[in-house]
Design a protein around this motif. Structure first.
Motif, PDB file in Angstrom:
ATOM      1  N   GLU A 151       0.265  -1.002  -0.504  1.00  0.00           N
ATOM      2  CA  GLU A 151      -0.150   0.059  -0.012  1.00  0.00           C
ATOM      3  C   GLU A 151       0.730   1.758   0.527  1.00  0.00           C
ATOM      4  O   GLU A 151       0.463   2.309  -0.853  1.00  0.00           O
ATOM      5  CB  GLU A 151      -0.819  -0.034   1.352  1.00  0.00           C
ATOM      6  N   SER A 152       2.137   1.420   0.831  1.00  0.00           N
ATOM      7  CA  SER A 152       2.767   2.205   0.710  1.00  0.00           C
ATOM      8  C   SER A 152       3.824   2.426  -0.436  1.00  0.00           C
ATOM      9  O   SER A 152       4.695   3.440  -0.851  1.00  0.00           O
ATOM     10  CB  SER A 152       4.053   2.301   2.456  1.00  0.00           C
ATOM     11  N   LEU A 208       4.683   2.886   8.199  1.00  0.00           N
ATOM     12  CA  LEU A 208       5.586   2.829   7.137  1.00  0.00           C
ATOM     13  C   LEU A 208       5.149   4.263   5.802  1.00  0.00           C
ATOM     14  O   LEU A 208       5.991   4.578   5.406  1.00  0.00           O
ATOM     15  CB  LEU A 208       5.248   1.714   6.576  1.00  0.00           C
ATOM     16  N   ASN A 209       3.788   5.036   6.556  1.00  0.00           N
ATOM     17  CA  ASN A 209       3.852   6.176   5.951  1.00  0.00           C
ATOM     18  C   ASN A 209       4.657   7.138   6.334  1.00  0.00           C
ATOM     19  O   ASN A 209       5.236   8.421   5.247  1.00  0.00           O
ATOM     20  CB  ASN A 209       2.368   6.524   6.450  1.00  0.00           C
ATOM     21  N   LEU A 258       6.421   0.491  -0.882  1.00  0.00           N
ATOM     22  CA  LEU A 258       7.700   0.120  -0.130  1.00  0.00           C
ATOM     23  C   LEU A 258       8.657  -0.572  -0.349  1.00  0.00           C
ATOM     24  O   LEU A 258       9.722  -1.163   0.540  1.00  0.00           O
ATOM     25  CB  LEU A 258       7.684   0.907   1.450  1.00  0.00           C
ATOM     26  N   ARG A 261       7.582   6.211   3.824  1.00  0.00           N
ATOM     27  CA  ARG A 261       7.326   6.921   2.988  1.00  0.00           C
ATOM     28  C   ARG A 261       7.622   8.342   2.729  1.00  0.00           C
ATOM     29  O   ARG A 261       8.517   8.997   2.164  1.00  0.00           O
ATOM     30  CB  ARG A 261       6.332   6.686   2.453  1.00  0.00           C
ATOM     31  N   LYS A 262       7.399   9.245   4.034  1.00  0.00           N
ATOM     32  CA  LYS A 262       7.344  10.572   3.896  1.00  0.00           C
ATOM     33  C   LYS A 262       9.043  10.934   3.992  1.00  0.00           C
ATOM     34  O   LYS A 262       9.132  11.864   3.011  1.00  0.00           O
ATOM     35  CB  LYS A 262       7.187  11.503   4.179  1.00  0.00           C
TER      36      LYS A 262
END
Lengths: 277, 277
Positions: free
Chosen positions: B178-179, B249-250, B181, B253-254
């Motif tokens: 979803e991310s 994980l959000n 990654l 990602r940033k």
């Protein structure tokens, strides 16, 4: 006991004789700049003679070697602070254990800050990894050690060991004298940490006579591979022990005269550390 | 981590690559008749490929070397009988511990009779002294291990580890997807023994990103230097874990887009085994 230990590892260690400073001096001369440390039990059966430990410390310092005391047995027995406190000497590193946890599995490595720090985080040298263990976080042994050490501080444990050991030594030495066994059965070590030595007709160390002695004291309800007293030993315990030993020494005396085989029921025990079965 | 280990000792060991039989063959060729044993963890993050373990066993036998498995982590986790039972192979010697006592300090050396007997009393060869310890008679760890192993046999512990690990892996992999990654945060190892790998913008292993991930999961009530599940982890525990990881994980990602320094509160953690601080 060298079987299984690679020769390159065995050759990393050289041996000296306790109380014989010259034997260490000659090792430093034979291996200049190659001896990292001198390790020893500060005292076993023989006390340090002629200021041996302090002279050894000066010798180590002169040669840039660390002095390391194994205090596993002497710690909390000769003194709460071990042989180093008893003799007023501070080694570079030392190890404690055994009495420290009163049966629980715990031991400690102690040392001077500048050496211990090599295993720590606050320097730029290559790290010396002193400890990494799965069970480093296990805490019941730590709890046992804290409680045990508190008892050592609050109650006269070491004093008791010396007092009862002294009582035991006096009683056993009387029994030895009564049996006329001075040359055949002997005590050694400090009162707090007594061992006994068994000798045959020729006054040589004898496992057969050791076994006979064990056999006879076991018959009388006493198990004693050494004569190390504990804080729980009462006057009565000591007296019972002296009595059992006295009776056993009578058998010992007969065996010296008539042959140990006549009195020995099983085969002689062997030392724990031996190269062959 | 070689500081403090004498060179003659270091030179007694040579290294090979897991799953690379040729790397071991060449060591046997370079040191003919000198390799006593090959020691390895039977599996860490990578499973044995192309029948690696069985081929290694044949290679050892051919060269007269013992095959020794370190089953400290795999024992009672891959299988009650360890990786050797999981993969159907019997090493000459193997070690168990950790899960064996469920936190208590206990470990075991297992092996074939003809080797183990060298430490015993029933032969005429030179003795190999396998064990002499002060705390060998300590019994609470033995009691803990007996009880723990009984639970492993009576309850589906290993099955639970695989099932919950699988649930966790699926959930985390969904969060990773979803991310977006997949190239930066990855799972490795068997479901019963999951670890995670953190990578930076250049897809290189990164302690800074590992630290950021730890920071974010800790914020969300989760401490997880790895993702190794236990028998006490419920479905709800696993779901909460997946959720905390997904949220973390959000942030990850940033940080990939904007720089890890912007999000990292403290300094990056370092690996445990490192030569310098």
């Amino acid at each position: 006991m060298a079987s299984g230990i690679p020769i390159p590892m065995r050759s990393l260690t050289v041996k000296f004789h306790y109380n014989d400073l010259a034997s260490i001096e000659s090792l430093f001369e034979e291996h200049p700049g190659e001896i990292a440390c001198v390790m020893l039990e500060a005292e076993t059966t023989e006390p340090p003679m002629n200021n041996f430990l302090h002279k050894l410390q000066r010798l180590c310092k002169k040669n840039g070697a660390l002095l390391i005391f194994d205090e596993m047995i002497t710690g909390f027995r000769l003194h709460n602070g071990g042989a180093q406190a008893f003799y007023g000497i501070v080694p570079d590193l030392s190890t404690f254990g055994k009495a420290m946890g009163n049966g629980f599995a715990i031991s400690a490595l102690l040392g001077k800050r500048e050496i211990m720090e090599l295993g720590g985080l606050y320097h730029d040298k290559e790290r010396v990894f002193l400890l990494s263990t799965t069970h480093g976080a296990e805490n019941h042994s730590l709890a046992a050690a804290l409680e045990t050490m508190q008892i050592y501080q609050q109650q006269p444990v070491v004093e008791h060991l010396f007092r009862q050991g002294d009582r035991l030594a006096k009683g056993v030495n009387s029994a030895i004298a009564e049996s006329g066994l001075q040359d055949y059965f002997q005590l050694a070590g400090k009162p707090c940490n007594l061992i006994y030595i068994t000798r045959d007709q020729e006054k040589n160390r004898s496992q057969a006579f050791r076994t006979l002695f064990l056999q006879e004291i076991i018959k009388r309800g006493l198990i004693a591979p050494s004569l190390v007293v504990s804080f729980s030993h009462t006057d009565r315990d000591i007296d019972t022990t002296i009595e059992a030993i006295g009776e056993s020494l009578n058998v010992y005396r007969k065996a010296l005269a008539e042959g140990v085989e006549k009195y020995l029921v099983g085969r002689p025990v062997k030392p724990v550390f031996r190269p062959f079965n």
